[in-house]
Design a protein around this motif. Structure first.
Motif, PDB file in Angstrom:
ATOM      1  N   ARG A   1      10.193   5.994  -1.935  1.00  0.00           N
ATOM      2  CA  ARG A   1       9.525   5.634  -3.193  1.00  0.00           C
ATOM      3  C   ARG A   1       8.128   5.069  -2.930  1.00  0.00           C
ATOM      4  O   ARG A   1       7.168   5.396  -3.641  1.00  0.00           O
ATOM      5  CB  ARG A   1      10.370   4.620  -3.959  1.00  0.00           C
ATOM      6  N   ASP A   2       8.030   4.216  -1.930  1.00  0.00           N
ATOM      7  CA  ASP A   2       6.748   3.583  -1.625  1.00  0.00           C
ATOM      8  C   ASP A   2       5.726   4.614  -1.148  1.00  0.00           C
ATOM      9  O   ASP A   2       4.550   4.562  -1.537  1.00  0.00           O
ATOM     10  CB  ASP A   2       6.944   2.501  -0.563  1.00  0.00           C
ATOM     11  N   ASN A   3       6.154   5.562  -0.318  1.00  0.00           N
ATOM     12  CA  ASN A   3       5.245   6.620   0.157  1.00  0.00           C
ATOM     13  C   ASN A   3       4.699   7.440  -1.000  1.00  0.00           C
ATOM     14  O   ASN A   3       3.512   7.778  -1.039  1.00  0.00           O
ATOM     15  CB  ASN A   3       5.974   7.539   1.136  1.00  0.00           C
ATOM     16  N   LEU A   4       5.553   7.765  -1.955  1.00  0.00           N
ATOM     17  CA  LEU A   4       5.110   8.551  -3.117  1.00  0.00           C
ATOM     18  C   LEU A   4       4.161   7.737  -3.995  1.00  0.00           C
ATOM     19  O   LEU A   4       3.177   8.273  -4.524  1.00  0.00           O
ATOM     20  CB  LEU A   4       6.316   9.009  -3.933  1.00  0.00           C
ATOM     21  N   ARG A   5       4.454   6.467  -4.141  1.00  0.00           N
ATOM     22  CA  ARG A   5       3.592   5.602  -4.958  1.00  0.00           C
ATOM     23  C   ARG A   5       2.190   5.514  -4.367  1.00  0.00           C
ATOM     24  O   ARG A   5       1.192   5.621  -5.089  1.00  0.00           O
ATOM     25  CB  ARG A   5       4.220   4.216  -5.057  1.00  0.00           C
ATOM     26  N   VAL A   6       2.115   5.339  -3.054  1.00  0.00           N
ATOM     27  CA  VAL A   6       0.811   5.239  -2.385  1.00  0.00           C
ATOM     28  C   VAL A   6       0.051   6.563  -2.514  1.00  0.00           C
ATOM     29  O   VAL A   6      -1.152   6.571  -2.807  1.00  0.00           O
ATOM     30  CB  VAL A   6       1.001   4.871  -0.903  1.00  0.00           C
ATOM     31  N   ALA A   7       0.742   7.679  -2.314  1.00  0.00           N
ATOM     32  CA  ALA A   7       0.091   8.988  -2.437  1.00  0.00           C
ATOM     33  C   ALA A   7      -0.418   9.217  -3.853  1.00  0.00           C
ATOM     34  O   ALA A   7      -1.496   9.795  -4.052  1.00  0.00           O
ATOM     35  CB  ALA A   7       1.066  10.092  -2.035  1.00  0.00           C
ATOM     36  N   ALA A   8       0.347   8.768  -4.849  1.00  0.00           N
ATOM     37  CA  ALA A   8      -0.079   8.918  -6.248  1.00  0.00           C
ATOM     38  C   ALA A   8      -1.347   8.126  -6.521  1.00  0.00           C
ATOM     39  O   ALA A   8      -2.222   8.566  -7.284  1.00  0.00           O
ATOM     40  CB  ALA A   8       1.047   8.470  -7.180  1.00  0.00           C
ATOM     41  N   GLN A   9      -1.464   6.953  -5.900  1.00  0.00           N
ATOM     42  CA  GLN A   9      -2.682   6.152  -6.061  1.00  0.00           C
ATOM     43  C   GLN A   9      -3.878   6.868  -5.460  1.00  0.00           C
ATOM     44  O   GLN A   9      -4.957   6.903  -6.059  1.00  0.00           O
ATOM     45  CB  GLN A   9      -2.489   4.781  -5.412  1.00  0.00           C
ATOM     46  N   VAL A  10      -3.689   7.443  -4.274  1.00  0.00           N
ATOM     47  CA  VAL A  10      -4.775   8.187  -3.625  1.00  0.00           C
ATOM     48  C   VAL A  10      -5.157   9.408  -4.451  1.00  0.00           C
ATOM     49  O   VAL A  10      -6.337   9.754  -4.585  1.00  0.00           O
ATOM     50  CB  VAL A  10      -4.356   8.619  -2.200  1.00  0.00           C
ATOM     51  N   ALA A  11      -4.150  10.052  -5.045  1.00  0.00           N
ATOM     52  CA  ALA A  11      -4.389  11.248  -5.855  1.00  0.00           C
ATOM     53  C   ALA A  11      -4.908  10.913  -7.247  1.00  0.00           C
ATOM     54  O   ALA A  11      -5.209  11.814  -8.035  1.00  0.00           O
ATOM     55  CB  ALA A  11      -3.100  12.056  -5.965  1.00  0.00           C
ATOM     56  N   LYS A  12      -4.999   9.608  -7.548  1.00  0.00           N
ATOM     57  CA  LYS A  12      -5.494   9.129  -8.846  1.00  0.00           C
ATOM     58  C   LYS A  12      -4.632   9.629 -10.011  1.00  0.00           C
ATOM     59  O   LYS A  12      -5.152  10.024 -11.066  1.00  0.00           O
ATOM     60  CB  LYS A  12      -6.963   9.526  -9.054  1.00  0.00           C
ATOM     61  N   ILE A  13      -3.331   9.620  -9.799  1.00  0.00           N
ATOM     62  CA  ILE A  13      -2.400   9.924 -10.888  1.00  0.00           C
ATOM     63  C   ILE A  13      -2.029   8.579 -11.500  1.00  0.00           C
ATOM     64  O   ILE A  13      -1.146   7.871 -11.008  1.00  0.00           O
ATOM     65  CB  ILE A  13      -1.146  10.659 -10.364  1.00  0.00           C
ATOM     66  N   LYS A  14      -2.699   8.215 -12.558  1.00  0.00           N
ATOM     67  CA  LYS A  14      -2.597   6.868 -13.108  1.00  0.00           C
ATOM     68  C   LYS A  14      -1.704   6.772 -14.339  1.00  0.00           C
ATOM     69  O   LYS A  14      -1.143   5.718 -14.627  1.00  0.00           O
ATOM     70  CB  LYS A  14      -3.989   6.345 -13.459  1.00  0.00           C
TER      71      LYS A  14
END
Length: 320
Positions: A241-254
């Motif tokens: 879950r944490d890995n996906l959350r961090v990737a979403a932040q980098v991808a700017k999926i807000k």
């Protein structure tokens, strides 16, 4: 009762209300019964977690006499009106506690009110489930750098989660022996699935390729499990879950939550949009009923007229 009647009347349970019997005392005995039924560890954990939410609402230990219908119905109202929880969240918390109340009344006679008859799941509207768009998923995996083990592992997890639509608890329990790259399948063992029924989930060629690369890279760890930490230990659900959350932040999926469960929903939606049929989807997802699958079909907003033109029963009768 009429002499010739064959009807068997259900005897009311004997009430054994005691000022020394607390709700937690009852719950502890109830859980001994549930554990004896051989339920999965995750299911047992769910009973404890939802009971903890109930106790937090009440705020103190209560006796059997204090367990009233108004108290439990008030908890439902509190979750809806004050905490603004979705019907789905409320129903998850109600379901296991309602089972406990039914046991306390019907089986043991500890409480005087049949609270479970009013303490029911609320009717949830058929809302759209949360899912990513194709562009958002591309951005998500694009934010994962292959040069880093952790990031590459996160990408493999994302591919497998979307492609197989398995749950995160199933993902972390996958063993190397469960993966058949030639057949392009992963076998999910019954002990590791939510409904305790084993199943095979198919892999696409793209996922098979990236998973094969990851398996080669992690051979040195000599672990039975597929998804491992940097130290070669079994990966946790929280790390996924944490890995996906961090990737979403980098991808700017807000505007959307990015989680393993959202990828499961997304995969199911894409499957239907790409022409997959609901019955095979149900089997891949491991659902006993079609209720959730119907939501994915409704979300696609498919053009019924075009679908009928292509697949009309009469076209089958008079096909050339």
């Amino acid at each position: 009762m009429r002499k010739n009647s064959t009807r068997i009347l259900k005897r009311e349970p004997k009430r054994v209300i005691s000022e020394y019997l607390t709700m937690s005392d009852m719950f502890d005995e109830f859980m001994l019964i549930k554990k004896g039924e051989g339920l999965a560890r995750r299911t047992i954990d769910e009973y404890y977690i939802n009971y903890r939410y109930l106790k937090e609402y009440i705020g103190r230990e209560i006796t059997a006499e204090e367990m009233t219908t108004e108290l439990f119905v008030g908890w439902i109202e509190h979750m809806i009106e004050e905490l603004d929880y979705s019907p789905a969240t409320v129903n998850i918390r109600v379901r296991t506690n309602r089972s406990f109340l039914r046991y306390a009344y019907d089986e043991k006679g500890w409480i005087t009110e049949p609270i479970h008859r009013r303490f029911k799941p609320i009717k949830a509207p058929i809302d759209n489930v949360e899912a990513l768009t194709t562009d958002e998923f591309r951005r998500l995996i694009g934010a994962m750098d292959d040069s880093s083990y952790v990031s590459f592992r996160a990408k493999v997890c994302a591919f497998v989660l979307l492609d197989t639509m398995m749950r995160v608890c199933e993902l972390v329990d996958v063993k190397r022996s469960n993966v058949d790259l030639k057949a392009m399948t992963i076998r999910l063992e019954a002990a590791d699935t939510k409904n305790r029924v084993g199943r095979y989930v198919p892999l696409s060629a793209r996922t098979t390729k990236i998973l094969s690369e990851y398996l080669d890279e992690t051979t040195q760890f000599n672990s039975d499990y597929v998804f491992l930490t940097y130290e070669g230990e079994k990966m946790s659900e929280a790390t996924v879950r944490d890995n996906l959350r961090v990737a979403a932040q980098v991808a700017k999926i807000k505007d959307k939550r990015v989680s393993p469960h959202v990828l499961r929903h997304t995969g199911a939606l894409f499957y239907i949009l790409n022409g997959g049929d609901p019955f095979s989807l149900q089997k891949i997802l491991g659902h006993t009923h079609m209720n959730m699958v119907r939501r994915y079909v409704q979300m696609t907003n498919m053009d019924v007229q075009n679908q009928h033109s292509a697949f009309s029963p009469l076209n089958y009768v008079f096909k050339k």
